[in-house]
Scaffold this motif. Structure first.
Motif, PDB file in Angstrom:
ATOM      1  N   ALA A  28       0.659  -1.105  -0.560  1.00 39.77           N
ATOM      2  CA  ALA A  28      -0.225  -0.148  -0.244  1.00 39.77           C
ATOM      3  C   ALA A  28       0.761   0.978  -0.431  1.00 39.77           C
ATOM      4  O   ALA A  28       0.523   2.306  -0.693  1.00 39.77           O
ATOM      5  N   ASP A  29       2.228   1.219   0.732  1.00 42.47           N
ATOM      6  CA  ASP A  29       2.516   2.429   0.525  1.00 42.47           C
ATOM      7  C   ASP A  29       3.846   2.636  -0.721  1.00 42.47           C
ATOM      8  O   ASP A  29       4.785   2.801  -0.403  1.00 42.47           O
ATOM      9  N   ASP A  30       4.056   1.668  -1.347  1.00 44.70           N
ATOM     10  CA  ASP A  30       4.698   1.921  -2.672  1.00 44.70           C
ATOM     11  C   ASP A  30       3.461   2.440  -3.532  1.00 44.70           C
ATOM     12  O   ASP A  30       3.235   2.320  -3.975  1.00 44.70           O
ATOM     13  N   THR A  31       4.525   3.573  -4.021  1.00 49.27           N
ATOM     14  CA  THR A  31       3.365   4.643  -4.332  1.00 49.27           C
ATOM     15  C   THR A  31       4.572   4.526  -6.363  1.00 49.27           C
ATOM     16  O   THR A  31       4.354   5.609  -6.953  1.00 49.27           O
ATOM     17  N   ASP A  32       4.911   3.778  -6.476  1.00 48.76           N
ATOM     18  CA  ASP A  32       5.601   3.341  -7.799  1.00 48.76           C
ATOM     19  C   ASP A  32       4.853   3.326  -9.392  1.00 48.76           C
ATOM     20  O   ASP A  32       5.155   3.679  -9.843  1.00 48.76           O
ATOM     21  N   TYR A  33       4.047   2.891  -8.354  1.00 48.23           N
ATOM     22  CA  TYR A  33       3.097   1.890  -9.591  1.00 48.23           C
ATOM     23  C   TYR A  33       1.742   3.294 -10.035  1.00 48.23           C
ATOM     24  O   TYR A  33       1.014   2.610 -10.177  1.00 48.23           O
ATOM     25  N   ASP A  34       1.600   4.756  -9.345  1.00 43.47           N
ATOM     26  CA  ASP A  34       0.445   5.356  -8.426  1.00 43.47           C
ATOM     27  C   ASP A  34       0.146   5.648 -10.007  1.00 43.47           C
ATOM     28  O   ASP A  34      -1.384   5.840 -10.645  1.00 43.47           O
ATOM     29  N   ASP A  35       1.297   6.221 -10.758  1.00 43.30           N
ATOM     30  CA  ASP A  35       0.507   7.161 -11.873  1.00 43.30           C
ATOM     31  C   ASP A  35       0.288   6.396 -13.047  1.00 43.30           C
ATOM     32  O   ASP A  35      -0.285   6.911 -13.759  1.00 43.30           O
ATOM     33  N   ILE A  36       0.507   4.450 -13.022  1.00 43.15           N
ATOM     34  CA  ILE A  36       0.492   4.074 -14.168  1.00 43.15           C
ATOM     35  C   ILE A  36      -1.170   3.347 -13.416  1.00 43.15           C
ATOM     36  O   ILE A  36      -1.780   3.295 -14.292  1.00 43.15           O
ATOM     37  N   LEU A  37      -1.263   2.440 -12.518  1.00 41.59           N
ATOM     38  CA  LEU A  37      -2.592   2.449 -12.165  1.00 41.59           C
ATOM     39  C   LEU A  37      -4.051   3.139 -12.075  1.00 41.59           C
ATOM     40  O   LEU A  37      -4.892   2.574 -12.453  1.00 41.59           O
ATOM     41  N   SER A  38      -3.882   4.906 -11.734  1.00 35.93           N
ATOM     42  CA  SER A  38      -4.629   5.422 -11.034  1.00 35.93           C
ATOM     43  C   SER A  38      -5.430   5.823 -12.483  1.00 35.93           C
ATOM     44  O   SER A  38      -6.964   5.713 -12.660  1.00 35.93           O
ATOM     45  N   PRO A  39      -4.561   5.787 -13.394  1.00 34.99           N
ATOM     46  CA  PRO A  39      -5.777   5.911 -14.837  1.00 34.99           C
ATOM     47  C   PRO A  39      -6.091   5.376 -15.689  1.00 34.99           C
ATOM     48  O   PRO A  39      -6.641   4.979 -16.456  1.00 34.99           O
ATOM     49  N   LEU A  40      -5.349   3.873 -15.029  1.00 37.32           N
ATOM     50  CA  LEU A  40      -6.430   2.570 -16.070  1.00 37.32           C
ATOM     51  C   LEU A  40      -7.226   2.342 -15.411  1.00 37.32           C
ATOM     52  O   LEU A  40      -8.213   2.232 -15.671  1.00 37.32           O
ATOM     53  N   ILE A  41      -7.645   3.049 -13.936  1.00 38.17           N
ATOM     54  CA  ILE A  41      -9.116   2.508 -12.909  1.00 38.17           C
ATOM     55  C   ILE A  41      -9.926   3.520 -13.633  1.00 38.17           C
ATOM     56  O   ILE A  41     -11.265   2.536 -13.827  1.00 38.17           O
ATOM     57  N   VAL A  42      -9.343   4.730 -13.593  1.00 39.53           N
ATOM     58  CA  VAL A  42     -10.915   6.343 -14.810  1.00 39.53           C
ATOM     59  C   VAL A  42     -11.017   5.116 -16.003  1.00 39.53           C
ATOM     60  O   VAL A  42     -12.015   5.099 -16.447  1.00 39.53           O
ATOM     61  N   ALA A  43      -9.957   4.615 -16.850  1.00 37.93           N
ATOM     62  CA  ALA A  43     -10.239   4.273 -17.954  1.00 37.93           C
ATOM     63  C   ALA A  43     -10.950   2.858 -17.782  1.00 37.93           C
ATOM     64  O   ALA A  43     -12.600   3.000 -18.719  1.00 37.93           O
ATOM     65  N   ALA A  44     -10.761   2.070 -17.497  1.00 41.84           N
ATOM     66  CA  ALA A  44     -11.627   0.871 -16.889  1.00 41.84           C
ATOM     67  C   ALA A  44     -13.079   0.935 -16.608  1.00 41.84           C
ATOM     68  O   ALA A  44     -14.067   0.767 -17.142  1.00 41.84           O
ATOM     69  N   ARG A  45     -12.915   2.019 -15.810  1.00 42.88           N
ATOM     70  CA  ARG A  45     -14.789   2.327 -15.135  1.00 42.88           C
ATOM     71  C   ARG A  45     -15.094   3.337 -16.632  1.00 42.88           C
ATOM     72  O   ARG A  45     -16.335   3.021 -16.489  1.00 42.88           O
ATOM     73  N   GLU A  46     -14.605   4.201 -17.374  1.00 48.52           N
ATOM     74  CA  GLU A  46     -15.312   4.024 -18.652  1.00 48.52           C
ATOM     75  C   GLU A  46     -16.016   3.526 -19.575  1.00 48.52           C
ATOM     76  O   GLU A  46     -16.994   3.346 -20.068  1.00 48.52           O
TER      77      GLU A  46
END
Length: 188
Positions: A28-46
């Motif tokens: 949870a505290d590893d932020t290395d992947y946040d910039d990759i995963l966050s837009p993927l979550i939005v795109a998947a929801r859309e």
């Protein structure tokens, strides 16, 4: 012709970054992947909303029509309808008027909610602007948080996010479509 715009997008996603990281076994505290995963979550929801023709988290939408419908019914895409904000029309000169809500009934029992013109009330007779002369603004979605969204939809969003993370932006796996198919709204 009809068009649909998102006026106010959902303020949160049905699936959190933390939930996706847990599935991927990322701390949870590893932020290395946040910039990759966050837009993927939005795109998947859309993608899932588009596939199902539904709104998941509360959002404001605006449906535009070029002319008044012959049958006295305006279908409101992207259920679940929460409320109708306004029905506005624009005359040929571009002047707008709000059609009073006592002139129509909001039918939220239909699978796809609709506005039904009240009996004996005619549509306005003014000549409308050439395009998008009628605009219905409304609020749709299951609720304000991810807890309001059905679990199978959240699972589909999570599966698609992880699939895209691991395989690139390719076609969704069959499991995503299977989870979404049952409650899919087919528009005519």
């Amino acid at each position: 012709m009809a068009g649909l715009k998102v006026i106010t997008p959902p303020p949160v996603e049905p699936v959190t970054l933390g939930e996706v990281k847990t599935q991927l076994r990322i701390d949870a505290d590893d932020t290395d992947y946040d910039d990759i995963l966050s837009p993927l979550i939005v795109a998947a929801r859309e993608w899932c909303e588009g596939y199902q023709n539904r709104a998941y988290i509360t959002q404001t939408l605006e449906l535009a029509l070029d002319e008044w419908p012959c049958k006295g019914v305006i279908n409101l895409p992207r259920p679940e309808l929460q409320s109708v904000t306004s029905l506005t029309y624009f005359n040929a000169d571009g002047a707008s008027a709000v059609w009073p809500n006592e002139n129509y009934v909001v039918d939220d029992y239909s699978f796809v909610a609709r506005l039904v013109k009240a009996k004996g009330v005619p549509w306005p007779s003014e000549c409308l602007t050439a395009a998008n002369g009628i605009r219905v603004r409304y609020v749709a979605g299951y609720g304000d948080s991810g807890d309001d969204v059905p679990q199978k939809i959240k699972q589909a969003i999570m599966l698609l996010t992880i699939h895209w993370y691991e395989n690139g932006m390719c076609d969704p796996p069959p499991a995503v479509k299977s989870l979404l198919q049952l409650d899919r709204v087919m528009l005519a």
